[in-house]
Design a protein around this motif. Structure first.
Motif, PDB file in Angstrom:
ATOM      1  N   GLY A  83      -1.356 -45.312  -7.364  1.00  0.00           N
ATOM      2  CA  GLY A  83      -0.447 -45.360  -6.227  1.00  0.00           C
ATOM      3  C   GLY A  83       0.560 -44.225  -6.281  1.00  0.00           C
ATOM      4  O   GLY A  83       1.308 -44.101  -7.257  1.00  0.00           O
ATOM      5  N   ARG A  84       0.560 -43.395  -5.242  1.00  0.00           N
ATOM      6  CA  ARG A  84       1.413 -42.207  -5.257  1.00  0.00           C
ATOM      7  C   ARG A  84       2.895 -42.562  -5.121  1.00  0.00           C
ATOM      8  O   ARG A  84       3.749 -41.932  -5.743  1.00  0.00           O
ATOM      9  N   ARG A  85       3.200 -43.558  -4.277  1.00  0.00           N
ATOM     10  CA  ARG A  85       4.604 -43.958  -4.175  1.00  0.00           C
ATOM     11  C   ARG A  85       5.096 -44.533  -5.501  1.00  0.00           C
ATOM     12  O   ARG A  85       6.221 -44.265  -5.931  1.00  0.00           O
ATOM     13  N   ARG A  86       4.268 -45.336  -6.147  1.00  0.00           N
ATOM     14  CA  ARG A  86       4.657 -45.925  -7.432  1.00  0.00           C
ATOM     15  C   ARG A  86       4.933 -44.831  -8.459  1.00  0.00           C
ATOM     16  O   ARG A  86       5.950 -44.875  -9.171  1.00  0.00           O
ATOM     17  N   SER A  89       8.177 -42.972  -7.662  1.00  0.00           N
ATOM     18  CA  SER A  89       9.355 -43.724  -8.089  1.00  0.00           C
ATOM     19  C   SER A  89       9.536 -43.670  -9.606  1.00  0.00           C
ATOM     20  O   SER A  89      10.649 -43.450 -10.108  1.00  0.00           O
ATOM     21  N   GLN A 128       3.113 -35.914  -6.455  1.00  0.00           N
ATOM     22  CA  GLN A 128       3.118 -36.997  -5.463  1.00  0.00           C
ATOM     23  C   GLN A 128       3.763 -36.538  -4.156  1.00  0.00           C
ATOM     24  O   GLN A 128       3.397 -37.021  -3.075  1.00  0.00           O
ATOM     25  N   LEU A 132       1.585 -37.128  -0.939  1.00  0.00           N
ATOM     26  CA  LEU A 132       2.093 -38.075   0.050  1.00  0.00           C
ATOM     27  C   LEU A 132       2.331 -37.408   1.399  1.00  0.00           C
ATOM     28  O   LEU A 132       2.028 -37.979   2.452  1.00  0.00           O
ATOM     29  N   ARG A 196      11.045 -47.006  -1.411  1.00  0.00           N
ATOM     30  CA  ARG A 196      10.308 -48.107  -0.782  1.00  0.00           C
ATOM     31  C   ARG A 196       9.961 -47.791   0.670  1.00  0.00           C
ATOM     32  O   ARG A 196       9.053 -48.389   1.244  1.00  0.00           O
ATOM     33  N   GLU A 200       2.715 -46.501   0.703  1.00  0.00           N
ATOM     34  CA  GLU A 200       1.895 -46.368  -0.503  1.00  0.00           C
ATOM     35  C   GLU A 200       0.516 -45.848  -0.121  1.00  0.00           C
ATOM     36  O   GLU A 200       0.008 -46.115   0.975  1.00  0.00           O
ATOM     37  N   SER A 201      -0.082 -45.083  -1.000  1.00  0.00           N
ATOM     38  CA  SER A 201      -1.446 -44.605  -0.772  1.00  0.00           C
ATOM     39  C   SER A 201      -2.123 -44.333  -2.103  1.00  0.00           C
ATOM     40  O   SER A 201      -1.462 -44.024  -3.100  1.00  0.00           O
ATOM     41  N   ARG A 202      -3.438 -44.495  -2.113  1.00  0.00           N
ATOM     42  CA  ARG A 202      -4.272 -44.192  -3.276  1.00  0.00           C
ATOM     43  C   ARG A 202      -5.501 -43.456  -2.783  1.00  0.00           C
ATOM     44  O   ARG A 202      -5.816 -43.467  -1.601  1.00  0.00           O
TER      45      ARG A 202
END
Length: 482
Positions: A83-86, A89, A128, A132, A196, A200-202
């Motif tokens: 997960g790029r957002r994860r 962060s 990321q 993203l 947040r 999110e994307s994978r």
């Protein structure tokens, strides 16, 4: 001022991105570049406060770039899988915490370790941002987003020098240079919480990280960098040669492992098959040469104008800022120049860059005091302009030699070459800078002249490296008929 290219991606985000999401991603890019440049104006203050040698200060800069460079590909793959957002962060939190460790470092060794960790956190964070932005927008939105990112990174380079110099000189809360790192803690934590808002994307076809390969490459490069930086200080003791021999063995083991991974259908950190393409191989060497000259010049220039000429950090930042403005202006002009002249236009940019370095060398040899510092301005503007003309289109040129399906791997590899080149440029230039500085000190040469002499002679490597890069670009042009 470098910008890794985003990997092609077919995955799409599930939510419509907000203006806040874009702002947070741009902030992530800003922080990593700002921290690279702000350290340049703070180096003399760090050296004085910690009693650090040139080798130790060189490792503060080169260690960050090396960790950042060798882990970039891993950072991108981790984002694709988990997960790029994860990962953004986590990278932002890691960058904030490691910046705090830099700010409270009690000695140079602690600062070097913290900078290595900060570079690793940056390598998780930075890929990321590109990935993203690519998956959050359609084609038109993507062009606008990447245009804003390019402008943001350019402003970060300028702000890192001017605003960074002002922050260091202001000595906020009596913290001196430490505040440039400590300020990242609240900003990073806030950005991680606000992330947040980012969809999110994978990647559906994400591949695993080649940790053994990355480990071998990291250890091999560190064992090469350390003796190059420390060698002049210890008279090239036996351990420096042993370290270089161990480095060669580990890097050979890395190549064997990568070839084995590729043969067995694995996912090597670097696809060595890319180097069968002569244009890509030569282009990779050009990237290494060009980027080896950038960070080393910033470091030596900061020492020249602050430790040698006695400029304050803010004055030093103001002096160098026009070079950044020239870089941004040339970056906007470069695509049109290459569209009109072809690849040979990049060679012209490299020659302009070399002319700027040559002019700086000549200008530095005539310095005798603080009043002469601003006589360096014309050469700095030409230097920045030539750097933008050559660096900006260079990455697209090199990536263009590989097939579209390998573009992501090639982009990651070239981004790594940029950072590793910067790290080793610092170590190579440092050998000449320290030797001349010590030699002049032993002869009782005045301080201003010592630093001017050390800068001018050390920059001869940069001049030769850029001229060699220009010659390689001409060779690539003739070979490809571009």
């Amino acid at each position: 001022m470098s910008q890794p290219l985003p990997e092609p991606e077919n995955c799409t985000a599930s939510q419509r991105p907000s203006a806040l999401a874009l702002a947070i991603l741009l902030l992530g890019g800003f922080m990593t570049v700002f921290d690279l440049f702000v350290v340049n104006v703070a180096i003399p203050s760090m050296q004085a406060d910690l009693g650090a040698s040139f080798a130790e200060i060189g490792f503060v800069i080169a260690g960050y770039e090396l960790a950042f460079g060798v882990l970039l590909i891993a950072g991108g793959r981790l984002g694709d899988r988990h997960g790029r957002r994860r990962l953004f962060s986590l990278g932002m939190l890691g960058f904030a915490v490691t910046s705090f460790l830099c700010g409270i470092a009690p000695d140079t060794t602690s600062l070097i370790v913290a900078r290595l960790l900060q570079g690793a956190a940056g390598a998780i964070l930075f890929p990321q941002v590109y990935a993203l932005l690519r998956v959050m927008y359609d084609e038109a939105g993507r062009m606008r987003a990447f245009g804003l990112l390019g402008m943001t990174l350019g402003l970060a380079a300028i702000a890192g020098q001017v605003l960074g110099g002002l922050i260091v000189e202001s000595d906020l809360f009596g913290l001196g240079w430490r505040i440039i790192f400590l300020v990242n803690l609240p900003i990073g934590i806030g950005a991680a919480l606000l992330a947040r808002s980012v969809p999110e994307s994978r990647a559906a076809d994400a591949v695993r990280v080649d940790w053994p390969g990355i480990g071998l490459a990291t250890a091999g490069l560190l064992l090469l960098l350390l003796p190059l930086l420390e060698g002049p200080n210890v008279g090239w003791a036996a351990w420096t040669w042993a370290s270089m021999a161990a480095s060669a063995a580990l890097l050979c083991a890395f190549l064997v492992w990568e070839r084995r991974e590729s043969r067995n259908g694995g996912h090597p950190a670097i696809d060595l098959g890319l180097f069968r393409n002569g244009g890509f191989s030569a282009g990779s060497l050009v990237v290494l040469l060009i980027y080896s000259t950038s960070t080393s010049l910033f470091l030596c220039f900061a020492l020249l104008v602050q430790s040698g000429l006695g400029l304050t950090p803010f004055e030093a930042g103001l002096l160098f800022a026009p070079a950044s403005v020239g870089f941004v202006a040339a970056s906007l002009l470069a695509p049109r120049l290459v569209a009109r002249l072809g690849t040979i236009g990049i060679a012209g940019g490299a020659l302009t860059y070399a002319a700027g370095i040559g002019w700086l060398i000549l200008s530095a040899t005539g310095l005798s005091g603080k009043d002469g510092a601003f006589s360096l301005l014309p050469a700095l503007i030409l230097f920045g302009f030539g750097q933008g003309l050559s660096m900006t289109p260079l990455l697209n040129l090199v990536i263009g030699f590989v097939e579209d399906r390998h573009a992501g791997m090639a982009a990651g590899l070239i981004s790594t070459m940029q950072q590793v080149g910067g790290a080793f440029g610092v170590s190579i230039v440092g050998i000449f800078f320290v030797r001349i500085l010590d030699s002049d000190m032993a002869q009782g040469v005045p301080q201003v002249v010592r630093y001017a002499d050390a800068f001018a002679n050390a920059m001869i490597y940069n001049l030769v490296a850029v001229l060699a890069a220009a010659a390689l670009i001409v060779w690539i042009t003739r070979r490809s008929g571009a």
